[in-house]
Motif scaffolding. Structure first.
Motif, PDB file in Angstrom:
ATOM      1  N   UNK A 195     -35.389 -20.815  -5.362  1.00  0.00           N
ATOM      2  CA  UNK A 195     -36.111 -19.899  -4.467  1.00  0.00           C
ATOM      3  C   UNK A 195     -36.756 -20.676  -3.328  1.00  0.00           C
ATOM      4  N   UNK A 197     -35.862 -23.537  -2.183  1.00  0.00           N
ATOM      5  CA  UNK A 197     -34.816 -24.072  -1.307  1.00  0.00           C
ATOM      6  C   UNK A 197     -34.317 -23.004  -0.362  1.00  0.00           C
ATOM      7  N   UNK A 198     -34.175 -21.794  -0.917  1.00  0.00           N
ATOM      8  CA  UNK A 198     -33.691 -20.671  -0.118  1.00  0.00           C
ATOM      9  C   UNK A 198     -34.660 -20.394   1.037  1.00  0.00           C
ATOM     10  N   UNK A 199     -35.942 -20.366   0.688  1.00  0.00           N
ATOM     11  CA  UNK A 199     -36.948 -20.115   1.729  1.00  0.00           C
ATOM     12  C   UNK A 199     -36.959 -21.237   2.756  1.00  0.00           C
ATOM     13  N   UNK A 201     -34.479 -23.113   3.605  1.00  0.00           N
ATOM     14  CA  UNK A 201     -33.288 -23.000   4.442  1.00  0.00           C
ATOM     15  C   UNK A 201     -33.521 -21.992   5.562  1.00  0.00           C
TER      16      UNK A 201
ATOM     17  N   UNK B  41     -28.389 -26.374   1.605  1.00  0.00           N
ATOM     18  CA  UNK B  41     -29.630 -26.655   0.887  1.00  0.00           C
ATOM     19  C   UNK B  41     -29.544 -26.136  -0.548  1.00  0.00           C
ATOM     20  N   UNK B 196     -31.502 -13.137  -2.800  1.00  0.00           N
ATOM     21  CA  UNK B 196     -30.620 -14.271  -3.059  1.00  0.00           C
ATOM     22  C   UNK B 196     -29.359 -13.849  -3.781  1.00  0.00           C
TER      23      UNK B 196
END
Lengths: 251, 203
Positions: A195, A197-199, A201, B41, B196
Protein backbone atom coordinates in the motif's frame (compact mmCIF):
# COMPACT_ATOMS: atom_id res chain seq x y z
CA UNK A 1 21.61 -2.53 1.36
CA UNK A 2 24.70 -1.72 -0.68
CA UNK A 3 24.38 -3.55 -3.96
CA UNK A 4 26.99 -2.27 -6.37
CA UNK A 5 29.78 -4.03 -4.53
CA UNK A 6 32.10 -4.47 -7.47
CA UNK A 7 31.31 -1.29 -9.38
CA UNK A 8 33.96 0.88 -7.77
CA UNK A 9 37.46 -0.17 -8.69
CA UNK A 10 40.41 0.95 -10.72
CA UNK A 11 41.17 -2.07 -12.85
CA UNK A 12 41.41 -1.89 -16.66
CA UNK A 13 38.03 -3.65 -16.81
CA UNK A 14 36.37 -1.00 -14.66
CA UNK A 15 37.44 1.65 -17.15
CA UNK A 16 35.96 -0.06 -20.21
CA UNK A 17 32.81 1.05 -21.95
CA UNK A 18 29.83 -0.82 -20.42
CA UNK A 19 28.55 -1.57 -23.92
CA UNK A 20 31.71 -3.48 -24.75
CA UNK A 21 31.59 -5.39 -21.49
CA UNK A 22 27.91 -6.24 -21.74
CA UNK A 23 28.31 -7.51 -25.30
CA UNK A 24 31.34 -9.57 -24.27
CA UNK A 25 29.49 -11.10 -21.31
CA UNK A 26 26.47 -11.95 -23.47
CA UNK A 27 28.58 -13.66 -26.12
CA UNK A 28 30.50 -15.63 -23.51
CA UNK A 29 27.27 -16.69 -21.74
CA UNK A 30 25.75 -17.97 -24.95
CA UNK A 31 28.87 -19.86 -25.99
CA UNK A 32 29.32 -21.53 -22.63
CA UNK A 33 25.66 -22.25 -21.93
CA UNK A 34 25.52 -24.28 -25.13
CA UNK A 35 28.92 -25.94 -24.69
CA UNK A 36 29.25 -29.68 -24.25
CA UNK A 37 32.93 -30.54 -24.72
CA UNK A 38 34.92 -30.93 -21.49
CA UNK A 39 38.02 -28.97 -22.62
CA UNK A 40 35.77 -26.07 -23.51
CA UNK A 41 34.14 -26.12 -20.07
CA UNK A 42 37.48 -26.14 -18.24
CA UNK A 43 38.83 -23.46 -20.54
CA UNK A 44 35.67 -21.42 -19.87
CA UNK A 45 36.34 -21.60 -16.15
CA UNK A 46 39.91 -20.51 -16.87
CA UNK A 47 38.64 -17.48 -18.80
CA UNK A 48 36.32 -16.68 -15.89
CA UNK A 49 39.16 -16.78 -13.37
CA UNK A 50 41.35 -14.73 -15.67
CA UNK A 51 38.79 -11.94 -16.12
CA UNK A 52 38.11 -11.80 -12.40
CA UNK A 53 41.87 -11.58 -11.86
CA UNK A 54 42.15 -8.71 -14.33
CA UNK A 55 39.21 -6.95 -12.66
CA UNK A 56 40.94 -7.27 -9.25
CA UNK A 57 37.68 -7.85 -7.39
CA UNK A 58 37.69 -7.92 -3.57
CA UNK A 59 38.31 -11.54 -2.66
CA UNK A 60 36.10 -11.85 0.40
CA UNK A 61 33.05 -10.56 -1.41
CA UNK A 62 33.89 -12.73 -4.42
CA UNK A 63 34.11 -15.82 -2.22
CA UNK A 64 30.72 -15.02 -0.67
CA UNK A 65 29.04 -14.81 -4.07
CA UNK A 66 30.66 -18.01 -5.27
CA UNK A 67 29.65 -19.79 -2.09
CA UNK A 68 26.01 -18.82 -2.60
CA UNK A 69 26.06 -20.16 -6.16
CA UNK A 70 27.83 -23.36 -5.21
CA UNK A 71 25.61 -24.18 -2.25
CA UNK A 72 22.81 -24.68 -4.73
CA UNK A 73 25.04 -26.71 -7.00
CA UNK A 74 26.15 -28.91 -4.11
CA UNK A 75 22.55 -30.10 -3.95
CA UNK A 76 22.78 -31.22 -7.56
CA UNK A 77 25.90 -33.27 -6.74
CA UNK A 78 23.82 -35.12 -4.16
CA UNK A 79 20.72 -35.57 -6.28
CA UNK A 80 21.78 -36.04 -9.88
CA UNK A 81 23.39 -39.50 -9.57
CA UNK A 82 20.05 -40.98 -8.51
CA UNK A 83 17.55 -42.13 -11.06
CA UNK A 84 14.01 -43.31 -10.72
CA UNK A 85 13.53 -46.97 -11.68
CA UNK A 86 10.44 -49.15 -11.75
CA UNK A 87 11.83 -51.96 -9.64
CA UNK A 88 12.32 -51.27 -5.94
CA UNK A 89 16.04 -50.50 -6.03
CA UNK A 90 18.16 -48.97 -3.33
CA UNK A 91 16.43 -49.09 0.06
CA UNK A 92 13.20 -49.89 -1.75
CA UNK A 93 12.82 -46.27 -2.79
CA UNK A 94 12.83 -47.07 -6.48
CA UNK A 95 16.10 -45.22 -6.94
CA UNK A 96 19.20 -46.47 -8.68
CA UNK A 97 22.70 -45.03 -8.52
CA UNK A 98 24.12 -43.81 -11.81
CA UNK A 99 27.62 -42.34 -11.66
CA UNK A 100 26.89 -40.60 -14.96
CA UNK A 101 24.95 -38.01 -13.01
CA UNK A 102 28.20 -36.90 -11.39
CA UNK A 103 29.58 -35.95 -14.81
CA UNK A 104 26.55 -33.82 -15.36
CA UNK A 105 26.94 -32.18 -11.95
CA UNK A 106 30.58 -31.41 -12.75
CA UNK A 107 29.62 -29.90 -16.12
CA UNK A 108 27.02 -27.67 -14.45
CA UNK A 109 29.48 -26.65 -11.74
CA UNK A 110 32.04 -25.58 -14.34
CA UNK A 111 29.53 -23.70 -16.48
CA UNK A 112 27.81 -21.96 -13.58
CA UNK A 113 31.03 -20.81 -11.98
CA UNK A 114 32.54 -19.63 -15.25
CA UNK A 115 29.41 -17.64 -16.10
CA UNK A 116 29.11 -16.10 -12.64
CA UNK A 117 32.78 -15.11 -12.66
CA UNK A 118 32.48 -13.40 -16.04
CA UNK A 119 29.23 -11.72 -15.01
CA UNK A 120 30.94 -10.31 -11.93
CA UNK A 121 34.06 -9.21 -13.78
CA UNK A 122 32.35 -7.68 -16.80
CA UNK A 123 28.87 -6.52 -15.82
CA UNK A 124 29.04 -5.92 -12.08
CA UNK A 125 32.11 -3.71 -12.60
CA UNK A 126 29.93 -0.99 -14.15
CA UNK A 127 27.66 1.19 -12.03
CA UNK A 128 24.17 -0.14 -12.64
CA UNK A 129 22.96 3.13 -14.18
CA UNK A 130 25.60 2.76 -16.86
CA UNK A 131 24.32 -0.70 -17.64
CA UNK A 132 20.84 0.80 -18.18
CA UNK A 133 22.49 3.46 -20.30
CA UNK A 134 24.14 0.79 -22.43
CA UNK A 135 20.72 -0.84 -22.92
CA UNK A 136 19.38 2.56 -23.96
CA UNK A 137 22.05 2.73 -26.64
CA UNK A 138 20.91 -0.63 -27.93
CA UNK A 139 17.39 0.67 -28.40
CA UNK A 140 15.83 -1.32 -25.56
CA UNK A 141 12.15 -0.32 -25.19
CA UNK A 142 12.02 2.94 -23.32
CA UNK A 143 9.31 1.68 -20.97
CA UNK A 144 11.52 -1.20 -19.95
CA UNK A 145 14.38 1.20 -19.23
CA UNK A 146 12.15 3.27 -17.02
CA UNK A 147 11.10 0.15 -15.16
CA UNK A 148 14.73 -0.79 -14.56
CA UNK A 149 15.54 2.67 -13.39
CA UNK A 150 12.57 3.02 -11.01
CA UNK A 151 12.95 -0.48 -9.69
CA UNK A 152 16.53 0.15 -8.74
CA UNK A 153 15.89 3.66 -7.47
CA UNK A 154 13.13 2.57 -5.10
CA UNK A 155 14.43 -0.82 -4.08
CA UNK A 156 16.54 0.77 -1.35
CA UNK A 157 13.74 3.04 -0.21
CA UNK A 158 11.33 0.13 0.10
CA UNK A 159 13.89 -1.99 1.85
CA UNK A 160 14.20 0.70 4.50
CA UNK A 161 10.44 0.95 4.66
CA UNK A 162 10.24 -2.78 5.25
CA UNK A 163 12.81 -2.57 8.03
CA UNK A 164 10.72 0.09 9.72
CA UNK A 165 7.71 -2.20 9.65
CA UNK A 166 9.87 -5.04 10.94
CA UNK A 167 11.12 -2.94 13.85
CA UNK A 168 7.51 -2.15 14.60
CA UNK A 169 6.80 -5.85 14.85
CA UNK A 170 9.79 -6.47 17.08
CA UNK A 171 8.97 -3.51 19.31
CA UNK A 172 5.56 -5.06 19.90
CA UNK A 173 7.14 -8.35 20.91
CA UNK A 174 6.16 -10.32 17.82
CA UNK A 175 7.84 -13.69 17.59
CA UNK A 176 7.09 -15.75 14.50
CA UNK A 177 5.96 -19.36 14.67
CA UNK A 178 4.04 -21.79 12.48
CA UNK A 179 0.58 -20.46 13.22
CA UNK A 180 -2.23 -18.47 11.68
CA UNK A 181 -1.38 -15.41 13.64
CA UNK A 182 2.13 -15.31 12.16
CA UNK A 183 0.89 -15.76 8.62
CA UNK A 184 -1.77 -13.13 9.05
CA UNK A 185 0.75 -10.72 10.55
CA UNK A 186 3.19 -11.22 7.71
CA UNK A 187 0.37 -10.81 5.21
CA UNK A 188 -0.61 -7.50 6.78
CA UNK A 189 2.98 -6.26 6.95
CA UNK A 190 3.60 -7.16 3.31
CA UNK A 191 0.23 -5.70 2.41
CA UNK A 192 1.12 -2.47 4.18
CA UNK A 193 4.41 -2.38 2.30
CA UNK A 194 2.49 -2.71 -0.97
CA UNK A 195 0.00 0.00 0.00
CA UNK A 196 2.77 2.42 0.91
CA UNK A 197 4.60 1.61 -2.32
CA UNK A 198 1.44 2.20 -4.30
CA UNK A 199 0.92 5.58 -2.68
CA UNK A 200 4.56 6.46 -3.17
CA UNK A 201 4.33 5.58 -6.86
CA UNK A 202 1.37 7.92 -7.18
CA UNK A 203 3.30 10.79 -5.58
CA UNK A 204 6.40 10.08 -7.66
CA UNK A 205 4.41 10.14 -10.87
CA UNK A 206 2.71 13.41 -9.99
CA UNK A 207 6.08 14.93 -9.17
CA UNK A 208 7.42 13.70 -12.50
CA UNK A 209 4.52 15.26 -14.37
CA UNK A 210 5.16 18.54 -12.60
CA UNK A 211 8.73 18.41 -13.89
CA UNK A 212 7.60 17.83 -17.45
CA UNK A 213 7.95 14.04 -17.80
CA UNK A 214 7.06 13.05 -21.34
CA UNK A 215 8.38 9.51 -21.54
CA UNK A 216 11.96 10.27 -22.58
CA UNK A 217 14.73 8.37 -20.84
CA UNK A 218 17.37 11.05 -20.32
CA UNK A 219 21.00 10.22 -19.78
CA UNK A 220 23.28 12.91 -18.47
CA UNK A 221 26.81 11.67 -18.96
CA UNK A 222 27.56 10.04 -22.26
CA UNK A 223 29.83 7.23 -23.23
CA UNK A 224 32.88 7.83 -25.35
CA UNK A 225 34.03 4.73 -27.17
CA UNK A 226 37.79 4.57 -26.88
CA UNK A 227 40.48 2.64 -28.62
CA UNK A 228 40.91 0.39 -25.58
CA UNK A 229 37.28 -0.73 -25.93
CA UNK A 230 37.90 -1.83 -29.50
CA UNK A 231 41.04 -3.65 -28.41
CA UNK A 232 39.21 -5.37 -25.60
CA UNK A 233 36.46 -6.57 -27.93
CA UNK A 234 39.01 -7.75 -30.49
CA UNK A 235 40.95 -9.76 -27.90
CA UNK A 236 37.75 -11.12 -26.39
CA UNK A 237 36.43 -12.22 -29.80
CA UNK A 238 39.68 -14.03 -30.52
CA UNK A 239 39.41 -15.72 -27.14
CA UNK A 240 35.85 -16.84 -27.83
CA UNK A 241 36.76 -18.02 -31.32
CA UNK A 242 39.59 -20.01 -29.78
CA UNK A 243 37.20 -21.57 -27.28
CA UNK A 244 34.72 -22.34 -30.03
CA UNK A 245 37.40 -24.00 -32.15
CA UNK A 246 38.57 -25.95 -29.12
CA UNK A 247 35.07 -27.25 -28.55
CA UNK A 248 34.68 -28.15 -32.23
CA UNK A 249 37.92 -30.05 -32.68
CA UNK A 250 37.74 -31.99 -29.44
CA UNK A 251 34.03 -32.72 -29.28
CA UNK B 1 12.69 -20.81 -7.82
CA UNK B 2 15.64 -20.12 -10.04
CA UNK B 3 17.16 -22.49 -12.49
CA UNK B 4 20.85 -21.71 -12.44
CA UNK B 5 23.05 -21.29 -15.45
CA UNK B 6 24.45 -24.28 -17.25
CA UNK B 7 21.59 -26.67 -16.52
CA UNK B 8 19.24 -26.33 -19.46
CA UNK B 9 19.90 -27.07 -23.11
CA UNK B 10 19.76 -24.64 -26.00
CA UNK B 11 16.21 -25.33 -27.26
CA UNK B 12 14.64 -24.85 -23.81
CA UNK B 13 16.61 -21.66 -23.21
CA UNK B 14 15.56 -20.37 -26.62
CA UNK B 15 11.91 -21.30 -26.04
CA UNK B 16 11.95 -19.58 -22.64
CA UNK B 17 13.51 -16.47 -24.13
CA UNK B 18 10.98 -16.35 -26.97
CA UNK B 19 7.98 -16.81 -24.64
CA UNK B 20 9.28 -14.18 -22.24
CA UNK B 21 9.86 -11.76 -25.13
CA UNK B 22 6.26 -12.28 -26.22
CA UNK B 23 5.05 -11.72 -22.65
CA UNK B 24 7.21 -8.60 -22.36
CA UNK B 25 5.85 -7.25 -25.64
CA UNK B 26 2.24 -7.69 -24.49
CA UNK B 27 3.01 -6.40 -20.99
CA UNK B 28 4.81 -3.27 -22.18
CA UNK B 29 2.20 -2.52 -24.81
CA UNK B 30 -0.64 -2.74 -22.31
CA UNK B 31 1.18 -0.59 -19.79
CA UNK B 32 0.81 3.14 -20.35
CA UNK B 33 3.43 5.63 -19.20
CA UNK B 34 1.25 6.72 -16.32
CA UNK B 35 1.41 3.23 -14.85
CA UNK B 36 5.19 2.98 -15.16
CA UNK B 37 6.23 4.14 -11.69
CA UNK B 38 3.47 2.02 -10.20
CA UNK B 39 4.55 -1.20 -11.91
CA UNK B 40 8.23 -0.61 -11.14
CA UNK B 41 7.73 0.35 -7.51
CA UNK B 42 5.29 -2.50 -6.92
CA UNK B 43 7.80 -4.85 -8.48
CA UNK B 44 10.45 -3.58 -6.08
CA UNK B 45 8.00 -3.94 -3.20
CA UNK B 46 7.38 -7.57 -4.13
CA UNK B 47 11.10 -8.10 -4.33
CA UNK B 48 11.48 -6.78 -0.80
CA UNK B 49 8.46 -8.74 0.43
CA UNK B 50 10.05 -11.90 -0.90
CA UNK B 51 12.87 -11.34 1.58
CA UNK B 52 10.39 -12.10 4.36
CA UNK B 53 11.16 -15.49 5.82
CA UNK B 54 8.07 -17.29 7.02
CA UNK B 55 8.38 -20.27 9.35
CA UNK B 56 6.81 -23.49 8.09
CA UNK B 57 7.26 -26.05 10.83
CA UNK B 58 11.00 -26.48 11.36
CA UNK B 59 12.15 -24.59 8.26
CA UNK B 60 11.83 -21.06 6.99
CA UNK B 61 10.70 -20.29 3.48
CA UNK B 62 10.66 -16.96 1.78
CA UNK B 63 7.44 -15.71 0.27
CA UNK B 64 7.13 -15.74 -3.52
CA UNK B 65 3.89 -13.82 -4.06
CA UNK B 66 3.89 -14.11 -7.85
CA UNK B 67 0.16 -14.83 -7.73
CA UNK B 68 -0.67 -11.57 -5.98
CA UNK B 69 1.71 -9.70 -8.25
CA UNK B 70 -0.23 -11.09 -11.19
CA UNK B 71 -3.53 -10.15 -9.60
CA UNK B 72 -2.43 -6.56 -9.09
CA UNK B 73 -0.43 -5.97 -12.26
CA UNK B 74 -2.03 -8.22 -14.89
CA UNK B 75 0.07 -8.55 -18.02
CA UNK B 76 2.61 -6.10 -16.60
CA UNK B 77 3.71 -9.04 -14.43
CA UNK B 78 6.04 -10.07 -17.24
CA UNK B 79 8.06 -6.84 -17.36
CA UNK B 80 7.88 -6.49 -13.57
CA UNK B 81 9.40 -9.91 -12.96
CA UNK B 82 11.83 -9.59 -15.85
CA UNK B 83 13.28 -6.44 -14.35
CA UNK B 84 13.51 -7.97 -10.88
CA UNK B 85 15.18 -11.15 -12.08
CA UNK B 86 17.55 -9.35 -14.46
CA UNK B 87 18.79 -7.07 -11.69
CA UNK B 88 19.06 -9.99 -9.32
CA UNK B 89 21.30 -11.64 -11.91
CA UNK B 90 23.45 -8.56 -12.41
CA UNK B 91 23.71 -7.55 -8.76
CA UNK B 92 23.79 -10.85 -6.88
CA UNK B 93 24.59 -13.26 -9.73
CA UNK B 94 21.49 -15.30 -8.86
CA UNK B 95 20.39 -16.79 -12.14
CA UNK B 96 22.19 -15.42 -15.14
CA UNK B 97 21.73 -13.92 -18.54
CA UNK B 98 20.95 -17.08 -20.49
CA UNK B 99 18.36 -18.41 -18.04
CA UNK B 100 16.57 -15.08 -17.68
CA UNK B 101 13.93 -16.01 -20.25
CA UNK B 102 13.01 -19.37 -18.76
CA UNK B 103 13.05 -18.09 -15.18
CA UNK B 104 10.88 -15.08 -16.00
CA UNK B 105 8.36 -17.16 -17.90
CA UNK B 106 8.11 -19.81 -15.17
CA UNK B 107 7.32 -17.18 -12.56
CA UNK B 108 5.21 -14.79 -14.62
CA UNK B 109 2.85 -17.09 -16.53
CA UNK B 110 1.05 -18.45 -13.43
CA UNK B 111 0.69 -14.89 -12.17
CA UNK B 112 -0.90 -13.71 -15.40
CA UNK B 113 -3.20 -16.74 -15.44
CA UNK B 114 -4.31 -15.88 -11.90
CA UNK B 115 -5.15 -12.38 -13.09
CA UNK B 116 -7.16 -13.68 -16.03
CA UNK B 117 -9.00 -16.44 -14.17
CA UNK B 118 -9.35 -15.17 -10.61
CA UNK B 119 -9.14 -11.40 -10.97
CA UNK B 120 -12.88 -10.84 -11.23
CA UNK B 121 -13.60 -13.08 -8.25
CA UNK B 122 -11.05 -11.22 -6.12
CA UNK B 123 -12.58 -7.85 -7.04
CA UNK B 124 -16.23 -8.69 -6.84
CA UNK B 125 -17.70 -11.57 -4.94
CA UNK B 126 -19.13 -11.14 -1.50
CA UNK B 127 -17.19 -11.34 1.72
CA UNK B 128 -15.74 -14.80 1.43
CA UNK B 129 -15.26 -15.44 -2.27
CA UNK B 130 -12.42 -12.91 -2.69
CA UNK B 131 -10.55 -14.69 0.11
CA UNK B 132 -11.04 -17.97 -1.70
CA UNK B 133 -9.78 -16.35 -4.90
CA UNK B 134 -6.76 -15.06 -2.99
CA UNK B 135 -6.02 -18.48 -1.57
CA UNK B 136 -6.31 -20.16 -4.96
CA UNK B 137 -4.19 -17.44 -6.47
CA UNK B 138 -1.28 -18.00 -4.05
CA UNK B 139 -1.69 -21.76 -3.99
CA UNK B 140 -1.94 -22.26 -7.74
CA UNK B 141 0.65 -19.73 -8.84
CA UNK B 142 3.37 -21.25 -6.66
CA UNK B 143 2.25 -24.72 -7.70
CA UNK B 144 2.21 -23.69 -11.35
CA UNK B 145 5.67 -22.18 -11.11
CA UNK B 146 7.04 -25.27 -9.37
CA UNK B 147 5.50 -27.41 -12.08
CA UNK B 148 6.99 -25.27 -14.85
CA UNK B 149 10.41 -25.37 -13.18
CA UNK B 150 10.12 -29.15 -12.85
CA UNK B 151 9.13 -29.48 -16.51
CA UNK B 152 12.05 -27.29 -17.60
CA UNK B 153 14.43 -29.38 -15.50
CA UNK B 154 13.01 -32.62 -16.85
CA UNK B 155 14.01 -31.54 -20.35
CA UNK B 156 17.64 -31.36 -19.23
CA UNK B 157 17.93 -35.14 -19.09
CA UNK B 158 16.89 -38.24 -17.18
CA UNK B 159 19.32 -37.32 -14.42
CA UNK B 160 17.03 -34.47 -13.49
CA UNK B 161 13.86 -36.47 -12.92
CA UNK B 162 14.57 -36.88 -9.20
CA UNK B 163 15.34 -33.18 -8.80
CA UNK B 164 12.25 -32.24 -10.79
CA UNK B 165 9.99 -34.34 -8.55
CA UNK B 166 11.64 -32.97 -5.44
CA UNK B 167 11.00 -29.41 -6.61
CA UNK B 168 7.28 -30.12 -6.83
CA UNK B 169 7.06 -32.04 -3.55
CA UNK B 170 9.12 -29.46 -1.66
CA UNK B 171 6.77 -26.72 -2.78
CA UNK B 172 3.55 -28.32 -1.55
CA UNK B 173 3.81 -26.82 1.96
CA UNK B 174 4.91 -23.51 0.42
CA UNK B 175 1.80 -23.57 -1.79
CA UNK B 176 -0.46 -23.82 1.25
CA UNK B 177 1.31 -21.03 3.12
CA UNK B 178 1.35 -18.81 0.04
CA UNK B 179 -2.36 -19.46 -0.35
CA UNK B 180 -3.07 -18.44 3.23
CA UNK B 181 -0.86 -15.35 3.07
CA UNK B 182 -2.20 -14.26 -0.31
CA UNK B 183 -5.80 -14.69 0.84
CA UNK B 184 -5.05 -12.60 3.89
CA UNK B 185 -3.35 -9.95 1.75
CA UNK B 186 -6.32 -9.78 -0.63
CA UNK B 187 -8.59 -9.27 2.37
CA UNK B 188 -6.27 -6.58 3.70
CA UNK B 189 -6.01 -4.73 0.38
CA UNK B 190 -9.78 -4.87 -0.12
CA UNK B 191 -10.25 -3.11 3.18
CA UNK B 192 -7.32 -0.69 3.04
CA UNK B 193 -6.85 0.21 -0.64
CA UNK B 194 -9.43 -1.44 -2.91
CA UNK B 195 -8.21 0.61 -5.87
CA UNK B 196 -5.08 -1.51 -5.98
CA UNK B 197 -7.18 -4.51 -6.93
CA UNK B 198 -8.83 -2.48 -9.64
CA UNK B 199 -11.97 -1.89 -7.58
CA UNK B 200 -13.84 1.40 -7.61
CA UNK B 201 -13.12 3.08 -4.33
CA UNK B 202 -16.22 4.02 -2.34
CA UNK B 203 -15.77 7.10 -0.26
Amino acid sequence: MHLETFAHGHSPLHRLDPRAKLAAALAFSLLLALARAWPLLWAGLGVGLLTVGVARLPLVELAKRLLAVNLFIAMLWLLLPWQVVDSPGWLGLGLAYHPHGLDMALAITLKSNALVLVLMALVATSPINQVFHALAHWRAPVKLLHLFFFFYRYLHVLHREYHRLDWGLKARGFSPGSNWRTYRTYAHVSGMLLVRSYDRAERVYQAMLCRGFSGTYWVLDHFAWQRRDTWFLAVWSLLLLGLFALGRTLA
Amino acid sequence: MHISEGVLGGPVLAAGAALTLAGLAVGLKKMDFDRLPQVAIMSAAFFVASLVNVPIGPVKEHLILNGLLGLLLGWATFPALFVALALQGVLFQFGGLTTLGVNTFNMALPGVLCYLLLGRLARNGGRRLPLLAGFLCGFLSVGGSALLVALSLATAGEEFLVVARLVVVAHIPVMVIEGVVTASMVGFLRRVRPAMLGMVQQS
